[in-house]
Design an enzyme around this catalytic site. Sequence first.
Site, PDB file in Angstrom:
ATOM      1  N   GLU A  87       0.790  -1.231   0.000  1.00  0.00           N
ATOM      2  CA  GLU A  87       0.000   0.000   0.000  1.00  0.00           C
ATOM      3  C   GLU A  87       0.823   1.283   0.000  1.00  0.00           C
ATOM      4  O   GLU A  87       0.300   2.352  -0.294  1.00  0.00           O
ATOM      5  CB  GLU A  87      -0.952  -0.036   1.196  1.00  0.00           C
ATOM      6  CG  GLU A  87      -1.994  -1.116   0.964  1.00  0.00           C
ATOM      7  CD  GLU A  87      -2.832  -1.418   2.175  1.00  0.00           C
ATOM      8  OE1 GLU A  87      -2.264  -1.955   3.147  1.00  0.00           O
ATOM      9  OE2 GLU A  87      -4.022  -1.110   2.159  1.00  0.00           O
TER      10      GLU A  87
HETATM   11  N1  MCN Z   1       7.236  -8.049  -0.040  1.00  0.00           N
HETATM   12  C1  MCN Z   1       8.598  -8.154  -0.142  1.00  0.00           C
HETATM   13  N2  MCN Z   1       9.393  -7.473   0.735  1.00  0.00           N
HETATM   14  C2  MCN Z   1       8.862  -6.660   1.686  1.00  0.00           C
HETATM   15  C3  MCN Z   1       7.466  -6.536   1.782  1.00  0.00           C
HETATM   16  C4  MCN Z   1       6.663  -7.272   0.923  1.00  0.00           C
HETATM   17  O1  MCN Z   1       9.092  -8.838  -1.024  1.00  0.00           O
HETATM   18  N3  MCN Z   1       9.649  -6.009   2.529  1.00  0.00           N
HETATM   19  C5  MCN Z   1       6.365  -8.769  -1.003  1.00  0.00           C
HETATM   20  C6  MCN Z   1       5.522  -9.849  -0.351  1.00  0.00           C
HETATM   21  O2  MCN Z   1       6.188 -11.056  -0.309  1.00  0.00           O
HETATM   22  C7  MCN Z   1       4.311  -9.881  -1.276  1.00  0.00           C
HETATM   23  C8  MCN Z   1       4.153  -8.422  -1.707  1.00  0.00           C
HETATM   24  O3  MCN Z   1       5.446  -7.846  -1.531  1.00  0.00           O
HETATM   25  O4  MCN Z   1       4.612 -10.629  -2.409  1.00  0.00           O
HETATM   26  C9  MCN Z   1       3.115  -7.649  -0.895  1.00  0.00           C
HETATM   27  O5  MCN Z   1       3.273  -7.935   0.454  1.00  0.00           O
HETATM   28  P1  MCN Z   1       2.501  -7.123   1.604  1.00  0.00           P
HETATM   29  O6  MCN Z   1       2.824  -5.698   1.515  1.00  0.00           O
HETATM   30  O7  MCN Z   1       2.699  -7.829   2.874  1.00  0.00           O
HETATM   31  O8  MCN Z   1       0.956  -7.209   1.188  1.00  0.00           O
HETATM   32  P2  MCN Z   1      -0.091  -8.403   1.287  1.00  0.00           P
HETATM   33  O9  MCN Z   1       0.493  -9.670   0.819  1.00  0.00           O
HETATM   34  O10 MCN Z   1      -0.797  -8.341   2.566  1.00  0.00           O
HETATM   35  O11 MCN Z   1      -1.027  -7.930   0.068  1.00  0.00           O
HETATM   36  C10 MCN Z   1      -1.980  -6.972   0.152  1.00  0.00           C
HETATM   37  C11 MCN Z   1      -1.662  -5.624  -0.462  1.00  0.00           C
HETATM   38  C12 MCN Z   1      -2.915  -4.912  -0.464  1.00  0.00           C
HETATM   39  S1  MCN Z   1      -3.594  -4.575   1.018  1.00  0.00           S
HETATM   40  C13 MCN Z   1      -3.576  -4.652  -1.641  1.00  0.00           C
HETATM   41  S2  MCN Z   1      -5.117  -3.923  -1.631  1.00  0.00           S
HETATM   42  C14 MCN Z   1      -2.986  -4.961  -2.880  1.00  0.00           C
HETATM   43  C15 MCN Z   1      -1.553  -5.163  -2.819  1.00  0.00           C
HETATM   44  O12 MCN Z   1      -1.098  -5.755  -1.766  1.00  0.00           O
HETATM   45  N4  MCN Z   1      -3.670  -5.431  -3.931  1.00  0.00           N
HETATM   46  C16 MCN Z   1      -2.989  -5.832  -5.033  1.00  0.00           C
HETATM   47  N5  MCN Z   1      -0.913  -5.349  -3.975  1.00  0.00           N
HETATM   48  C17 MCN Z   1      -1.579  -5.760  -5.067  1.00  0.00           C
HETATM   49  N6  MCN Z   1      -0.901  -6.150  -6.177  1.00  0.00           N
HETATM   50  C18 MCN Z   1      -1.583  -6.664  -7.216  1.00  0.00           C
HETATM   51  N7  MCN Z   1      -0.908  -7.037  -8.282  1.00  0.00           N
HETATM   52  N8  MCN Z   1      -2.922  -6.809  -7.194  1.00  0.00           N
HETATM   53  C19 MCN Z   1      -3.639  -6.400  -6.156  1.00  0.00           C
HETATM   54  O13 MCN Z   1      -4.947  -6.558  -6.160  1.00  0.00           O
END
Ligand code: MCN
Length: 909
Positions: free
Chosen positions: A870
């Site tokens: 986000e």
């Molecule tokens: N990640 C990483 N290193 C970090 C943090 C995260 O490599 N330091 C990677 C994670 O492994 C994951 C991705 O980034 O593959 C997102 O992780 P995270 O921020 O924890 O989010 P969530 O998995 O909880 O996903 C939800 C978030 C939200 S709330 C929305 S809405 C959203 C989003 O992610 N919707 C998406 N990204 C999106 N991306 C796509 N393509 N489509 C959506 O609908």
Amino acid sequence: MIQKRFFVNGVERNIVVDGDASLADVLRGQMGLTGTKVGCGEGQCGACSVIMNGKVIRSCVTKMKRVDDGAKVETIEGVGQPGNLHPLQQAWMVHGGAQCGFCSPGFIVSAKGLLDQNQNPSREDVRDWFQKHRNACRCTGYVPLVDAVMDAAKVLRGEMKPEELEFKLPEGQSALGSSLPRPTALGKVTGTLDYGADLGMKLPDNALHLALVQAQVSHANLKGIDASEALKMPGVHSVLTHKDVKGKNRITGLITFPTNKGDGWDRPILCDEKVFQYGDAIAIVCADTEANARAAADKVKVDLEVLPAYLSAPEAMAEDAIEIHPGTPNVYYETQLVKGEETAPIFSDSNMVTVEGDFYLQRQPHMPIEPDVGFAYMGDDGKLYIHSKSIGVHLHLYMIAPGLGLEADQLALVANPMGGTFGYKFSPTMEALVGVAALATGRPAFLRYNYKQQQQYTGKRSPFWINLKFAATKDGELKAMESDWSVDHGPYSEFGDLLTMRGTQFIGAGYNIPNIRGNGRTVCTNHAWGSAFRSYGSPQSFFSSESLMDMLAEKLGMDPLELRYKNCYRPGSTTPTGQDPEVFPLPDLLDKLRPKYQAAKEKAKKESTDTLKKGVGISLGIYGCGLDGPDSSEAWAELNPDDTFTIHTSWQDHGQGADIGCVCTAHEILHKMGVPPEKINFTWPNTAKCPNSGPSGGSRQQVVTGNAIRVACEELVKAMEKPGGGFMTYSEMKAADKPTKYEGKWSAAGAKDCDTATGQGKPFLVYMYGAFMSEVTVDITTGETKVDRMTLAGDVGKIVNKLAVDGQMWGGLAQGIGLALSEDFEDIQKHASMVGAGFPYIKTVPDDLELIYIESPRPDGPYGAAGVGELPLTSPHVSIINAISNACGVRITHLPARPEKVLAKLQGK
Ligand code: MCN
Ligand code: FES
Ligand code: FES
């Protein structure tokens, strides 16, 4: 019916078809080639692209009668297959081109059409091509897609070896922080991964196709439903109304705060007494085909007594407005923010410089390329199974079970591979509808929204109406803030109170403001219901405070970056909710931006002309990783009989990369045993089989479930250790009578919900931080704004997968451009398509999107990681709006900044 003899992927096919059927439907249905996806179904997204007689066409709008006899059609299945990939497919994988992957087959086929004609395109040629062929992607910001085409072209020209397009992890190295492609990439780039609509085509023959009878008005009393004519239509099995719903017929909105005046049971599955918004489901037609079901749905007669519709918060708050949910006031939740000393005396102190503004952020539509889809059936275990795009399978189970009349253990929710949600699927949409149909008919029931239904009958970002004031010393030190915000949450309460609390948490976030008074309220209206949307509540909040920071800088005669630098969080600062930030990267992020900002300002000055004005804008953005308070998650790590590993979670994948997040997080522990990442499997969420890892919202999964995965893997590795060194195999574990599956649990202990009376609390343990810079050109003859370049300096802690993180950043920035300039869902009819709602195509998004990282280790993140999803949509739009003001002196306070609005202000209207 007509007979068609044509070639598909080089093979002659001879079929009898309906001449009015689309080529897409025939390829997918009659030929089983489901690699060609259907998104908009209206020629606006390119997901259905195929090559016909050497030309890229959109097969959803190509009728079979227009397909020439002998035509040569090439689909994704013909471009390349697993084991025999085209360089484009290989390049798509290593560049992270497939996030949700729903657009990937269409893009790859389209790019093949380009490279067939021109093996040496420039980046601009590629961008022009995708623009011309309407290839739309909502996830990637397009940058990695152009990168992939350029590399594939190099391979085709023989300037790059195909092996250079393969990712190789050095032996023994952890995948943490690497650019390992996601495990689902292969299925996405070859079109072999089945999404909901593909799975629906593979249901047993007795499956029923559903169509909804929906309200065509926004507010009404329901007097009667007459289905007699519909029941006589061809292929109709039944027409279901609220009388067929066996339970409470309500979806619970899960009230978060006890002071909420509603009870949360406000959203009907099928309307019984009232219609609360346009598109509300009134009846379900079950038939043998979708076409028959839709035709019959048009014949259902609905008797309505139309009531006044309140389509915005101010209208619903008017004194004479009737209660939309009788017995509950339209303003059903209020929250206060009380930090530090009284602010009134500070604002009246003549030594203070004060600014005030009114801001409105619009009802942004999510616009995934894949419209909503799902199905349900009775399982052999007696449970009702519902497959959908749910990004919170356990959460949704509890939200819909009572409405269906089921106990929680009689229901299972499964998440399909999905083509993006961006948060609209934090709310249940059709889950209960397909559930009602399967329960009532005893047959599998399938429902697919067209794009109009996607727009009109799924949740939207809730508009905020904000009045904001800052008081600062003459040298720019912020002393006080007063805020007032009203949230137009539509008719359904789900998470509306929580969203209102986001105003408390993020208006003015990023700065140490010692004294704050604020009032926020949630307002029930008759416009589209408010659902989660990426960065939930923060784009609205930052639109006010990051715009007002620029207005303050102007009044003080200070540079906007320096004003931010002076006030941003440093040790000793507290957030608006009184929390000590866990890390302090903002000064460093601004330091990184400063030289680029100064250079950009110089450039803008030099390059502005009489009609094209260039400008530069800055904004800060912050978001929490987690659900408010002590959020928790569970994962299991299992050693399989073939000595591979399965990490069981319900980390739902919108497209962000649950698969790769899971693998890289586990690999950091498991690689110590010499395990390569290919030996680590992930699971598709299913409440009947997987642990409760919570929803994929609030950028929480990498932190919360990531920690649970870490703990589970640590437990497993500990159990596998041999006393003399080395690790046991599966058979050795069994022989030693040791369990092969270990549980990992993690909870954000120490986090504390914010208090409704004061807004004070410690809602999240981990935050993401960013500084955005936009460079724009405003054409003052038309009011049109073009974003030339964007830079995001971000801190998301330790990067777990570089492809995933870059992809999140680019994609979020592209959505920020749409939010700033074009996207809206205000006009229920006009905004019911992608083009109508202002979808940003490739030429709207600059190719130049620079990413800069600082990786401050987070004490509570797994290996120091924060979330990322986000951050990139917290405030990119405000940097654009600030840049417009910098370019031409026009300040837009009511989004989106469409050309006519900018022009009117330029003309002093
Ligand atoms: N990640 C990483 N290193 C970090 C943090 C995260 O490599 N330091 C990677 C994670 O492994 C994951 C991705 O980034 O593959 C997102 O992780 P995270 O921020 O924890 O989010 P969530 O998995 O909880 O996903 C939800 C978030 C939200 S709330 C929305 S809405 C959203 C989003 O992610 N919707 C998406 N990204 C999106 N991306 C796509 N393509 N489509 C959506 O609908
Ligand atoms: Fe055909 Fe969107 S253009 S599905
Ligand atoms: Fe393009 Fe999701 S990857 S729409």
